[in-house]
Design an enzyme around this catalytic site. Structure first.
Site, short mmCIF file in Angstrom:
data_model
loop_
_atom_site.label_atom_id
_atom_site.label_comp_id
_atom_site.label_asym_id
_atom_site.label_seq_id
_atom_site.Cartn_x
_atom_site.Cartn_y
_atom_site.Cartn_z
N GLU A 83 -27.79 -7.30 -43.10
CA GLU A 83 -29.26 -7.39 -43.12
C GLU A 83 -29.74 -8.33 -44.21
O GLU A 83 -30.67 -9.11 -44.01
CB GLU A 83 -29.88 -5.99 -43.33
CG GLU A 83 -29.62 -5.01 -42.19
CD GLU A 83 -30.41 -5.32 -40.91
OE1 GLU A 83 -31.27 -6.23 -40.92
OE2 GLU A 83 -30.15 -4.65 -39.89
N ARG A 87 -31.76 -11.78 -43.17
CA ARG A 87 -33.19 -11.84 -43.53
C ARG A 87 -33.43 -12.62 -44.81
O ARG A 87 -34.30 -13.49 -44.86
CB ARG A 87 -33.76 -10.43 -43.68
CG ARG A 87 -33.60 -9.62 -42.41
CD ARG A 87 -34.41 -8.34 -42.44
NE ARG A 87 -33.83 -7.35 -41.53
CZ ARG A 87 -34.52 -6.41 -40.91
NH1 ARG A 87 -35.82 -6.30 -41.10
NH2 ARG A 87 -33.92 -5.54 -40.10
N ASP A 216 -23.88 -7.73 -30.41
CA ASP A 216 -24.80 -8.83 -30.07
C ASP A 216 -24.65 -10.18 -30.79
O ASP A 216 -24.20 -11.17 -30.21
CB ASP A 216 -26.27 -8.36 -30.13
CG ASP A 216 -26.66 -7.59 -31.40
OD1 ASP A 216 -25.85 -7.54 -32.34
OD2 ASP A 216 -27.78 -7.06 -31.44
N THR A 436 -30.02 -15.33 -36.38
CA THR A 436 -30.34 -14.18 -35.53
C THR A 436 -31.63 -13.49 -35.95
O THR A 436 -32.12 -12.60 -35.26
CB THR A 436 -29.17 -13.18 -35.47
OG1 THR A 436 -29.39 -12.29 -34.37
CG2 THR A 436 -29.05 -12.38 -36.76
C1 DMJ Z 1 -33.36 -8.36 -36.20
O1 DMJ Z 1 -33.08 -8.02 -37.52
C2 DMJ Z 1 -32.35 -9.36 -35.67
O2 DMJ Z 1 -32.85 -9.95 -34.52
C3 DMJ Z 1 -31.02 -8.71 -35.38
O3 DMJ Z 1 -30.14 -9.62 -34.76
C4 DMJ Z 1 -31.21 -7.53 -34.46
N1 DMJ Z 1 -32.21 -6.60 -34.90
C5 DMJ Z 1 -33.48 -7.12 -35.38
C6 DMJ Z 1 -34.55 -7.30 -34.31
O4 DMJ Z 1 -34.54 -6.42 -33.28
#
Ligand code: DMJ
Length: 456
Positions: A83, A87, A216, A436
């Site tokens: 995370e 981010r 994912d 992502t």
């Molecule tokens: C985000 O932090 C990112 O897109 C991650 O890959 C998946 N979860 C959240 C959004 O749903």
């Protein structure tokens, strides 16, 4: 419209939760998630590039000043490596590449260095959790026999390659290349990647496979690593297309009503459920269509289009026209959530993300229409006085708000909406890949290209 939405989300965050991680828009106060430990300001760092792209200059300036004065990584905190990477590192890198402001580069590299002890495991597969003061790592207690998670250790690659590029220190890229090496040495059941890998033994944990949560963005980063390398990372390319092949054979199915979906695989048995998170894959397949082996380009676009349609159905079949966290294709339903604890919507971006990719790659106007439907639903059901909130049950007549304005709403959902309704030359795909968390990173030219070229 997405600009107005951004203003509403940002102004309220600023008014009620400035400097804290996220906003509680109903109770009008800060929200702290333990994913970031004591690191503060998640919404500010996640929103920087969106503010920049939307030309919200005043707000960008305030955000930058906050980063300069207050963003502090010298805290005693246990954080989620994944995370914080997607981010904070991702947000800082994009802010740097877009604005050229040195402070963002400096902070990104400083944070990257704090994350390095996570790789001190027998295999070099990083821990999920790390105390950034002591450098002690561990895994989620719930993860199969002490395993690390595929979507977590597999979603560091893009950012770490850029950290090496910007710092001149190869260590970051070496760490993520080693992850590839470990994966390539292992046997994969039916060519699939299980979600769990033990960082001590180097063996797979439970044979659960998902293109949604826990899996994912690992697949996403294989494709994007290849694209970001100016198509030189052949290893990433091969791993991506091989994985998609196995996914098609073992996980992708068509419902009786003709909806294509991606199921979950548990030791050879299918669970006919698709998560909202999985909906990003429509955009991924379409983005990867161009490089698909031999005659498969059209097929990958078509697959993207079918996933987009299914995910749109999952929205359309609810009362609020916003999609549930997970929907099923069993027990007589199609694209509908059947369990109470899967009926929530927390402002996630994946469906809008896929509309944006499909729009850019096909220009079929239906993707803008579907995006517009989502805007209307967000305005109607998620917008409150104090910002935007998630919803507990999208099938209900009345909103029950969860009182969290997720930072990814500002970094992803609103950015992808903005791009969906912008011209293709805003952050063109030839020059940028999105991490992502929707943070754009420039393609690194083969010849290590001139900076201007990279910053278009
Ligand atoms: C985000 O932090 C990112 O897109 C991650 O890959 C998946 N979860 C959240 C959004 O749903």
């Amino acid at each position: 419209v997405s600009l107005q939405m951004m203003k509403h989300a940002w102004d309220n965050y600023k008014r009620y939760a400035w400097g804290l991680n996220e906003l509680k828009p109903i109770s009008k106060q800060g929200h702290s998630s333990n994913l970031f430990g004591n690191i503060q300001g998640a919404t500010i760092v996640d929103a920087l590039d969106t503010l920049y792209i939307m030309e919200m200059k005043e707000e960008f300036k305030e955000a930058k000043e906050w980063v300069e004065k207050n963003l502090d990584f010298n805290v005693n905190a246990e954080i989620s490596v994944f995370e914080v990477n997607i981010r904070f590192v991702g947000g800082l890198l994009s802010a740097y590449y877009l604005s050229g402001e040195e402070v963002f580069r400096k902070k990104a590299v400083e944070l990257g260095e704090k994350l390095l002890p996570a790789f001190n495991t027998p295999t070099g597969i990083p821990w999920a959790l790390l105390n950034i003061k002591s450098g002690i790592g561990r895994n989620w207690p719930w993860a199969s026999g002490g395993s690390s998670i595929l979507a977590e250790f597999g979603t560091l690659h893009l950012e770490f390659v850029h950290l090496s590029h910007l710092s001149g220190n190869p260590v970051f890229a070496e760490k993520v290349m080693n992850i590839r090496k470990v994966l390539n040495r292992l046997d994969k059941p039916e060519g699939l990647y299980p979600n769990y890998l033990n960082p001590s033994s180097g063996q797979w944990g439970q044979h659960h496979v998902s293109i949604g949560g826990l899996g994912d963005s690992f697949y996403e980063y294989l494709l994007k690593a290849w694209l970001m390398s100016d198509k030189t990372d052949e290893d990433g390319k091969k791993m991506y297309y091989d994985a998609v092949q196995a996914i098609e054979t073992h996980l992708i199915r068509k419902s009786g009503g003709g909806l294509t979906y991606i199921a979950e695989w548990k030791g050879g048995l299918l669970e006919h459920k698709m998560g909202h998170l999985t909906c990003f894959a429509g955009g991924m397949f379409a983005l990867g269509a161009d490089g698909a082996p031999s005659d498969k380009t059209g097929h990958h676009i078509e697959l993207g289009a079918e996933i987009a349609r299914t995910c749109h159905e999952s929205y359309d079949r609810t009362r609020m026209k916003l999609g549930p966290e997970a929907f099923r294709f069993d027990g007589g339903v199609e694209a509908i959530a059947t369990r109470q604890n899967e009926k929530y919507y927390i402002l996630r971006p994946e469906v809008i993300e896929t509309y944006m990719y499909m729009w850019r790659l096909t220009h079929d106007p239906k993707y803008r229409q579907w995006g517009w439907e989502a805007v209307e639903a967000l305005e109607k059901h998620c917008r409150v006085d104090g910002g935007y909130s998630g919803i507990r049950d999208v099938y209900n007549n009345h909103e029950s708000h969860d009182d969290v304005q997720q930072s990814f709403f500002l970094s992803e959902t609103l950015k992808y909406l903005y791009l969906l309704f912008s011209e293709d030359d805003l952050l063109p795909f030839e020059h940028w890949v999105f991490n992502t968390e929707a943070h754009p990173l420039p393609v690194l030219r083969k010849d290590d290209g001139n900076k201007e070229e990279n910053q278009k």
